[in-house]
Design a protein around this motif. Sequence first.
Motif, mmCIF file in Angstrom:
data_model
loop_
_atom_site.group_PDB
_atom_site.id
_atom_site.type_symbol
_atom_site.label_atom_id
_atom_site.label_comp_id
_atom_site.label_asym_id
_atom_site.label_seq_id
_atom_site.Cartn_x
_atom_site.Cartn_y
_atom_site.Cartn_z
ATOM 1 N N ALA A 1 3.327 -18.827 2.139
ATOM 2 C CA ALA A 1 1.994 -19.450 2.216
ATOM 3 C C ALA A 1 0.895 -18.394 2.159
ATOM 4 O O ALA A 1 -0.129 -18.581 1.487
ATOM 5 N N LEU A 2 1.105 -17.269 2.851
ATOM 6 C CA LEU A 2 0.078 -16.215 2.825
ATOM 7 C C LEU A 2 -0.094 -15.676 1.407
ATOM 8 O O LEU A 2 -1.208 -15.432 0.936
ATOM 9 N N GLN A 3 1.036 -15.470 0.716
ATOM 10 C CA GLN A 3 0.939 -14.956 -0.667
ATOM 11 C C GLN A 3 0.264 -15.992 -1.564
ATOM 12 O O GLN A 3 -0.645 -15.666 -2.332
ATOM 13 N N ARG A 4 0.688 -17.242 -1.457
ATOM 14 C CA ARG A 4 0.134 -18.272 -2.343
ATOM 15 C C ARG A 4 -1.338 -18.560 -2.064
ATOM 16 O O ARG A 4 -2.100 -18.898 -2.968
ATOM 17 N N GLY A 5 -1.731 -18.441 -0.793
ATOM 18 C CA GLY A 5 -3.117 -18.766 -0.442
ATOM 19 C C GLY A 5 -4.086 -17.616 -0.655
ATOM 20 O O GLY A 5 -5.294 -17.773 -0.486
ATOM 21 N N SER A 6 -3.580 -16.451 -1.056
ATOM 22 C CA SER A 6 -4.467 -15.285 -1.249
ATOM 23 C C SER A 6 -4.992 -15.252 -2.673
ATOM 24 O O SER A 6 -4.405 -15.839 -3.581
ATOM 25 N N ASP A 7 -6.106 -14.564 -2.859
ATOM 26 C CA ASP A 7 -6.683 -14.463 -4.205
ATOM 27 C C ASP A 7 -6.128 -13.266 -4.959
ATOM 28 O O ASP A 7 -5.910 -13.321 -6.162
ATOM 29 N N ILE A 8 -5.945 -12.153 -4.242
ATOM 30 C CA ILE A 8 -5.430 -10.938 -4.882
ATOM 31 C C ILE A 8 -4.419 -10.300 -3.924
ATOM 32 O O ILE A 8 -4.627 -10.286 -2.709
ATOM 33 N N ILE A 9 -3.327 -9.797 -4.492
ATOM 34 C CA ILE A 9 -2.309 -9.141 -3.659
ATOM 35 C C ILE A 9 -2.325 -7.641 -3.954
ATOM 36 O O ILE A 9 -2.355 -7.221 -5.118
ATOM 37 N N LEU A 10 -2.286 -6.859 -2.883
ATOM 38 C CA LEU A 10 -2.186 -5.396 -3.017
ATOM 39 C C LEU A 10 -0.789 -4.947 -2.591
ATOM 40 O O LEU A 10 -0.174 -5.552 -1.717
ATOM 41 N N GLN A 11 -0.310 -3.856 -3.194
ATOM 42 C CA GLN A 11 0.868 -3.173 -2.660
ATOM 43 C C GLN A 11 0.612 -1.684 -2.870
ATOM 44 O O GLN A 11 1.015 -1.100 -3.849
ATOM 45 N N LYS A 12 -0.130 -1.131 -1.886
ATOM 46 C CA LYS A 12 -0.626 0.223 -2.096
ATOM 47 C C LYS A 12 0.313 1.274 -1.513
ATOM 48 O O LYS A 12 -0.087 2.228 -0.842
ATOM 49 N N SER A 13 1.602 1.115 -1.778
ATOM 50 C CA SER A 13 2.600 2.020 -1.191
ATOM 51 C C SER A 13 2.413 3.449 -1.678
ATOM 52 O O SER A 13 2.012 3.681 -2.822
ATOM 53 N N LEU A 14 2.754 4.399 -0.801
ATOM 54 C CA LEU A 14 2.744 5.805 -1.213
ATOM 55 C C LEU A 14 4.079 6.143 -1.860
ATOM 56 O O LEU A 14 4.156 6.964 -2.773
ATOM 57 N N LYS A 15 5.132 5.515 -1.369
ATOM 58 C CA LYS A 15 6.480 5.622 -1.940
ATOM 59 C C LYS A 15 7.075 4.234 -1.888
ATOM 60 O O LYS A 15 6.739 3.449 -1.005
ATOM 61 N N GLU A 16 7.997 3.961 -2.760
ATOM 62 C CA GLU A 16 8.592 2.630 -2.764
ATOM 63 C C GLU A 16 9.971 2.737 -3.384
ATOM 64 O O GLU A 16 10.169 3.558 -4.293
ATOM 65 N N GLY A 17 10.907 1.943 -2.882
ATOM 66 C CA GLY A 17 12.184 1.845 -3.594
ATOM 67 C C GLY A 17 11.915 1.000 -4.820
ATOM 68 O O GLY A 17 11.758 1.486 -5.933
ATOM 69 N N ALA B 1 -1.127 -2.602 -7.597
ATOM 70 C CA ALA B 1 -0.084 -1.896 -6.842
ATOM 71 C C ALA B 1 0.011 -0.445 -7.301
ATOM 72 O O ALA B 1 -0.328 -0.118 -8.443
ATOM 73 N N SER B 2 0.484 0.402 -6.406
ATOM 74 C CA SER B 2 0.628 1.829 -6.730
ATOM 75 C C SER B 2 1.724 2.028 -7.764
ATOM 76 O O SER B 2 2.756 1.345 -7.735
ATOM 77 N N ALA B 3 1.509 3.012 -8.611
ATOM 78 C CA ALA B 3 2.512 3.308 -9.656
ATOM 79 C C ALA B 3 3.603 4.202 -9.075
ATOM 80 O O ALA B 3 3.776 5.342 -9.482
ATOM 81 N N VAL B 4 4.328 3.681 -8.080
ATOM 82 C CA VAL B 4 5.393 4.476 -7.450
ATOM 83 C C VAL B 4 6.706 3.707 -7.458
ATOM 84 O O VAL B 4 6.711 2.471 -7.520
ATOM 85 N N GLY B 5 7.815 4.449 -7.381
ATOM 86 C CA GLY B 5 9.139 3.833 -7.302
ATOM 87 C C GLY B 5 9.345 2.824 -8.416
ATOM 88 O O GLY B 5 9.048 3.077 -9.582
ATOM 89 N N GLY B 6 9.844 1.643 -8.052
ATOM 90 C CA GLY B 6 10.151 0.614 -9.053
ATOM 91 C C GLY B 6 8.972 -0.263 -9.439
ATOM 92 O O GLY B 6 9.136 -1.192 -10.229
ATOM 93 N N ILE B 7 7.791 0.013 -8.904
ATOM 94 C CA ILE B 7 6.653 -0.880 -9.193
ATOM 95 C C ILE B 7 6.260 -0.872 -10.675
ATOM 96 O O ILE B 7 6.016 -1.942 -11.250
ATOM 97 N N PRO B 8 6.242 0.291 -11.354
ATOM 98 C CA PRO B 8 5.894 0.253 -12.785
ATOM 99 C C PRO B 8 6.876 -0.566 -13.641
ATOM 100 O O PRO B 8 6.521 -0.986 -14.732
ATOM 101 N N LEU B 9 8.087 -0.790 -13.138
ATOM 102 C CA LEU B 9 8.997 -1.676 -13.882
ATOM 103 C C LEU B 9 8.508 -3.123 -13.808
ATOM 104 O O LEU B 9 8.768 -3.931 -14.701
ATOM 105 N N GLN B 10 7.809 -3.433 -12.721
ATOM 106 C CA GLN B 10 7.383 -4.813 -12.496
ATOM 107 C C GLN B 10 6.008 -5.109 -13.087
ATOM 108 O O GLN B 10 5.681 -6.254 -13.375
ATOM 109 N N ILE B 11 5.198 -4.057 -13.228
ATOM 110 C CA ILE B 11 3.828 -4.272 -13.713
ATOM 111 C C ILE B 11 3.569 -3.440 -14.960
ATOM 112 O O ILE B 11 3.679 -2.212 -14.935
ATOM 113 N N THR B 12 3.239 -4.119 -16.038
ATOM 114 C CA THR B 12 2.735 -3.412 -17.218
ATOM 115 C C THR B 12 1.226 -3.346 -17.047
ATOM 116 O O THR B 12 0.552 -4.380 -16.987
ATOM 117 N N HIS B 13 0.726 -2.121 -16.953
ATOM 118 C CA HIS B 13 -0.667 -1.911 -16.572
ATOM 119 C C HIS B 13 -1.636 -2.621 -17.525
ATOM 120 O O HIS B 13 -1.532 -2.507 -18.740
#
Length: 406
Positions: free
Chosen positions: A294-310, A327-339
């Motif tokens: 519900a928190l994710q669906r009810g939000s307008d923008i989601i951040l994931q500003k990790s310094l490191k990430e699996g 989201a930060s371009a760390v770990g597996g995040i660039p696989l999920q987001i094409t900038h």
Amino acid sequence: MIDIKKYEHITGKSAIDELYFLGEKLKGKKVKNINSTAVGGGVAEILTKMGPLMKQVGVDASWDVIKGDQKFFVVTKKIHNALHGKQEPFSAEDFDYFSQTARENAKSMDLSADIMFVHDPQPIMLVEKREELKNKWIWRCHVDITEARDEVYRFLRNYISFYDSCVFSAPSFSKKDITIPQVMICPSIDPLSDKNRELEKEEIDKVFEKFGIDRSRPVITQISRFDYLKDPLGVIKVYKLVKKYNDCQLILAGGGATDDPEGMKVYEEVKESAGNDKDIHILLLPQDDLLINALQRGSDIILQKSLKEGFGLTVSEALWKEKPVIASAVGGIPLQITHKYGGLLTYSIDGTAYYLKQLLNEPAYAAQLAKNGKEHVKNNFLITRHLREYLLLFLSVYNKEDVVYF
Ligand code: UDP
């Protein structure tokens, strides 16, 4: 109750038929997953859903958790941070305590499944039993170890070499000096779970009302365990920069994981940094998937500003809900987001603030990113794809020539 046939309307029938076909080949094989926490974090999130799905296609899957006291989990958290590149002071006693706890676990656990599927460094040493049990062992590394500190990496590498193969979440995480087969398999989300399924508008409204959050003004959210590597303090700085120009509210929401002893300390620091700004909502949550959904669906923008990430499952979770994600371009995040196509990748506090302002001012652009991002997750990061790759992985330890090397 999970029913694999229910995924057909998302994946098509042939994808599900293939899972049954692969499962049939593993009939009679016992697969046991082992990790260090039953609740909290991405590994437990996936295991909760993956086991029942494996069973549905005929694999005799089970899951067990190693036991350890606070002292053990302080050491394993240091190992986790050092694998992410942080300079951590280790003593000989740390490694001794780690080894001693692993051996105590090995004595009391049933490790005799045909395939032992061991997740992350905490239980890695259980593989010492392999020689006696003569079964297959796979190590699944969920951490980005590209910048791992030498001392810790060398310690773990001794044990990695006893496994039949190991799995990483991104090609860049592989290591040249690992001699066993290295396989790449990305994590995934379950689109039908309480965490990700569609919700009624009233279900979402109820959660926001409960926390007194006003949805008539933009809501920016980061869902994460309270962990320095998720950079909640950086998120507050981003919010403060943006707030000068755009009226908005921030939610930082997360619970703990039983294998993470640092959580409360970080939570207190975050609360202090938020001060008495009524538009910052720091929510310490119980494990509640519908609430996160519900928190994710009810939000307008989601951040994931990790310094490191699996991998960063929260990114796929948000994209699946068709939310614009920065989201930060760390770990597996660039696989999920094409900038600039399926979301925005950032490298700094200023960069995140810049993109956040842009999305707040250009809702049509934000909506297009979200739409593209959802399609990308549908094609790449759903649990059905993940299950297929795990089944192939299990088969590969019996047919080594079929293993796909990096
Ligand atoms: N999560 C949750 N409750 C919380 C915080 C996180 O259920 O309070 C979930 C989140 O939705 C995601 C997982 O825990 O499914 C976190 O996985 P991720 O890969 O993002 O990070 P990790 O915690 O494994 O580093």
